[in-house]
Design a protein around this motif. Sequence first.
Motif, PDB file in Angstrom:
ATOM      1  N   ASP A  59       0.855  -1.186   0.000  1.00  0.00           N
ATOM      2  CA  ASP A  59       0.000   0.000   0.000  1.00  0.00           C
ATOM      3  C   ASP A  59       0.894   1.240   0.000  1.00  0.00           C
ATOM      4  O   ASP A  59       1.624   1.490   0.954  1.00  0.00           O
ATOM      5  N   PHE A  60       0.822   2.011  -1.078  1.00  0.00           N
ATOM      6  CA  PHE A  60       1.639   3.222  -1.193  1.00  0.00           C
ATOM      7  C   PHE A  60       0.932   4.456  -0.637  1.00  0.00           C
ATOM      8  O   PHE A  60       1.524   5.529  -0.579  1.00  0.00           O
ATOM      9  N   LEU A  61      -0.319   4.322  -0.225  1.00  0.00           N
ATOM     10  CA  LEU A  61      -1.090   5.475   0.238  1.00  0.00           C
ATOM     11  C   LEU A  61      -0.416   6.224   1.398  1.00  0.00           C
ATOM     12  O   LEU A  61      -0.366   7.456   1.374  1.00  0.00           O
ATOM     13  N   PRO A  62       0.124   5.542   2.425  1.00  0.00           N
ATOM     14  CA  PRO A  62       0.781   6.300   3.497  1.00  0.00           C
ATOM     15  C   PRO A  62       1.932   7.175   2.987  1.00  0.00           C
ATOM     16  O   PRO A  62       2.108   8.306   3.452  1.00  0.00           O
ATOM     17  N   GLY A  63       2.686   6.687   2.031  1.00  0.00           N
ATOM     18  CA  GLY A  63       3.773   7.486   1.468  1.00  0.00           C
ATOM     19  C   GLY A  63       3.264   8.694   0.711  1.00  0.00           C
ATOM     20  O   GLY A  63       3.828   9.789   0.793  1.00  0.00           O
ATOM     21  N   VAL A  64       2.185   8.505  -0.032  1.00  0.00           N
ATOM     22  CA  VAL A  64       1.576   9.617  -0.765  1.00  0.00           C
ATOM     23  C   VAL A  64       1.031  10.650   0.223  1.00  0.00           C
ATOM     24  O   VAL A  64       1.213  11.856   0.035  1.00  0.00           O
ATOM     25  N   GLN A  65       0.385  10.191   1.277  1.00  0.00           N
ATOM     26  CA  GLN A  65      -0.159  11.111   2.277  1.00  0.00           C
ATOM     27  C   GLN A  65       0.947  11.933   2.934  1.00  0.00           C
ATOM     28  O   GLN A  65       0.798  13.140   3.137  1.00  0.00           O
ATOM     29  N   VAL A  66       2.055  11.301   3.273  1.00  0.00           N
ATOM     30  CA  VAL A  66       3.177  12.027   3.878  1.00  0.00           C
ATOM     31  C   VAL A  66       3.728  13.043   2.890  1.00  0.00           C
ATOM     32  O   VAL A  66       4.005  14.190   3.253  1.00  0.00           O
ATOM     33  N   SER A  67       3.881  12.640   1.644  1.00  0.00           N
ATOM     34  CA  SER A  67       4.450  13.565   0.658  1.00  0.00           C
ATOM     35  C   SER A  67       3.544  14.773   0.447  1.00  0.00           C
ATOM     36  O   SER A  67       4.030  15.876   0.211  1.00  0.00           O
ATOM     37  N   LEU A  68       2.239  14.581   0.533  1.00  0.00           N
ATOM     38  CA  LEU A  68       1.313  15.705   0.360  1.00  0.00           C
ATOM     39  C   LEU A  68       1.283  16.615   1.587  1.00  0.00           C
ATOM     40  O   LEU A  68       1.109  17.819   1.460  1.00  0.00           O
ATOM     41  N   ALA A  69       1.461  16.046   2.763  1.00  0.00           N
ATOM     42  CA  ALA A  69       1.399  16.842   3.991  1.00  0.00           C
ATOM     43  C   ALA A  69       2.736  17.467   4.365  1.00  0.00           C
ATOM     44  O   ALA A  69       2.775  18.452   5.104  1.00  0.00           O
ATOM     45  N   ALA A  70       3.836  16.917   3.862  1.00  0.00           N
ATOM     46  CA  ALA A  70       5.168  17.364   4.282  1.00  0.00           C
ATOM     47  C   ALA A  70       5.416  18.829   3.965  1.00  0.00           C
ATOM     48  O   ALA A  70       5.911  19.579   4.821  1.00  0.00           O
ATOM     49  N   ALA A  71       5.081  19.259   2.773  1.00  0.00           N
ATOM     50  CA  ALA A  71       5.352  20.647   2.388  1.00  0.00           C
ATOM     51  C   ALA A  71       4.594  21.622   3.280  1.00  0.00           C
ATOM     52  O   ALA A  71       5.157  22.626   3.732  1.00  0.00           O
ATOM     53  N   ALA A  72       3.355  21.332   3.567  1.00  0.00           N
ATOM     54  CA  ALA A  72       2.562  22.223   4.424  1.00  0.00           C
ATOM     55  C   ALA A  72       3.128  22.261   5.838  1.00  0.00           C
ATOM     56  O   ALA A  72       3.218  23.335   6.444  1.00  0.00           O
ATOM     57  N   LEU A  73       3.513  21.111   6.353  1.00  0.00           N
ATOM     58  CA  LEU A  73       4.073  21.064   7.703  1.00  0.00           C
ATOM     59  C   LEU A  73       5.376  21.850   7.788  1.00  0.00           C
ATOM     60  O   LEU A  73       5.589  22.624   8.726  1.00  0.00           O
ATOM     61  N   LEU A  74       6.226  21.701   6.793  1.00  0.00           N
ATOM     62  CA  LEU A  74       7.487  22.442   6.787  1.00  0.00           C
ATOM     63  C   LEU A  74       7.248  23.936   6.585  1.00  0.00           C
ATOM     64  O   LEU A  74       7.942  24.769   7.180  1.00  0.00           O
ATOM     65  N   ASP A  75       6.280  24.307   5.753  1.00  0.00           N
ATOM     66  CA  ASP A  75       5.966  25.721   5.562  1.00  0.00           C
ATOM     67  C   ASP A  75       5.467  26.367   6.849  1.00  0.00           C
ATOM     68  O   ASP A  75       5.772  27.522   7.135  1.00  0.00           O
ATOM     69  N   LEU A  76       4.703  25.620   7.623  1.00  0.00           N
ATOM     70  CA  LEU A  76       4.214  26.164   8.898  1.00  0.00           C
ATOM     71  C   LEU A  76       5.341  26.335   9.906  1.00  0.00           C
ATOM     72  O   LEU A  76       5.347  27.281  10.683  1.00  0.00           O
ATOM     73  N   ALA A  77       6.286  25.419   9.896  1.00  0.00           N
ATOM     74  CA  ALA A  77       7.364  25.456  10.881  1.00  0.00           C
ATOM     75  C   ALA A  77       8.469  26.424  10.499  1.00  0.00           C
ATOM     76  O   ALA A  77       9.053  27.079  11.357  1.00  0.00           O
ATOM     77  N   ALA A  78       8.796  26.545   9.233  1.00  0.00           N
ATOM     78  CA  ALA A  78       9.965  27.308   8.785  1.00  0.00           C
ATOM     79  C   ALA A  78       9.916  28.795   9.135  1.00  0.00           C
ATOM     80  O   ALA A  78      10.890  29.317   9.674  1.00  0.00           O
ATOM     81  N   PRO A  79       8.836  29.522   8.869  1.00  0.00           N
ATOM     82  CA  PRO A  79       8.865  30.961   9.169  1.00  0.00           C
ATOM     83  C   PRO A  79       9.077  31.270  10.648  1.00  0.00           C
ATOM     84  O   PRO A  79       9.713  32.223  11.008  1.00  0.00           O
ATOM     85  N   ARG A  80       8.558  30.407  11.507  1.00  0.00           N
ATOM     86  CA  ARG A  80       8.716  30.636  12.943  1.00  0.00           C
ATOM     87  C   ARG A  80      10.145  30.368  13.392  1.00  0.00           C
ATOM     88  O   ARG A  80      10.594  30.914  14.389  1.00  0.00           O
ATOM     89  N   ALA A  81      10.875  29.542  12.656  1.00  0.00           N
ATOM     90  CA  ALA A  81      12.244  29.219  13.045  1.00  0.00           C
ATOM     91  C   ALA A  81      13.237  30.274  12.571  1.00  0.00           C
ATOM     92  O   ALA A  81      14.346  30.329  13.078  1.00  0.00           O
ATOM     93  N   LEU A  82      12.843  31.082  11.612  1.00  0.00           N
ATOM     94  CA  LEU A  82      13.744  32.091  11.088  1.00  0.00           C
ATOM     95  C   LEU A  82      13.712  33.340  11.963  1.00  0.00           C
ATOM     96  O   LEU A  82      12.673  33.694  12.515  1.00  0.00           O
ATOM     97  N   PRO A  83      14.829  34.029  12.089  1.00  0.00           N
ATOM     98  CA  PRO A  83      14.819  35.268  12.872  1.00  0.00           C
ATOM     99  C   PRO A  83      13.822  36.256  12.283  1.00  0.00           C
ATOM    100  O   PRO A  83      13.744  36.433  11.070  1.00  0.00           O
ATOM    101  N   GLY A  84      13.032  36.818  13.136  1.00  0.00           N
ATOM    102  CA  GLY A  84      12.013  37.774  12.691  1.00  0.00           C
ATOM    103  C   GLY A  84      10.763  37.112  12.188  1.00  0.00           C
ATOM    104  O   GLY A  84       9.819  37.770  11.782  1.00  0.00           O
ATOM    105  N   GLY A  85      10.705  35.739  12.222  1.00  0.00           N
ATOM    106  CA  GLY A  85       9.557  35.011  11.700  1.00  0.00           C
ATOM    107  C   GLY A  85       8.488  34.811  12.707  1.00  0.00           C
ATOM    108  O   GLY A  85       8.469  35.207  13.800  1.00  0.00           O
TER     109      GLY A  85
END
Length: 85
Positions: A59-85
Amino acid sequence: MTAAQDRLDSPRPPTPPRRVIAALTALTALIGACAEAAGAVYQPIAVAARPGREAVEVDFLPGVQVSLAAAALLDLAAPRALPGG
């Protein structure tokens, strides 16, 4: 003074900012999700693969789900980790 006593007497290191902790939490969650998705793919192969067997259903569905959610999760985390974010 012993080394152990020096460590006890020294001040604690500064706590990382909350935005860094949030980014590390998001990355840890993503790594865990990737590991679970990989397990969903490779576990059936490890269990069902026998000499002479040509195919194993996975079943490849879990991998597809992670790949679809990964970008959003990283986008939410990245600005807060940057100075001034």
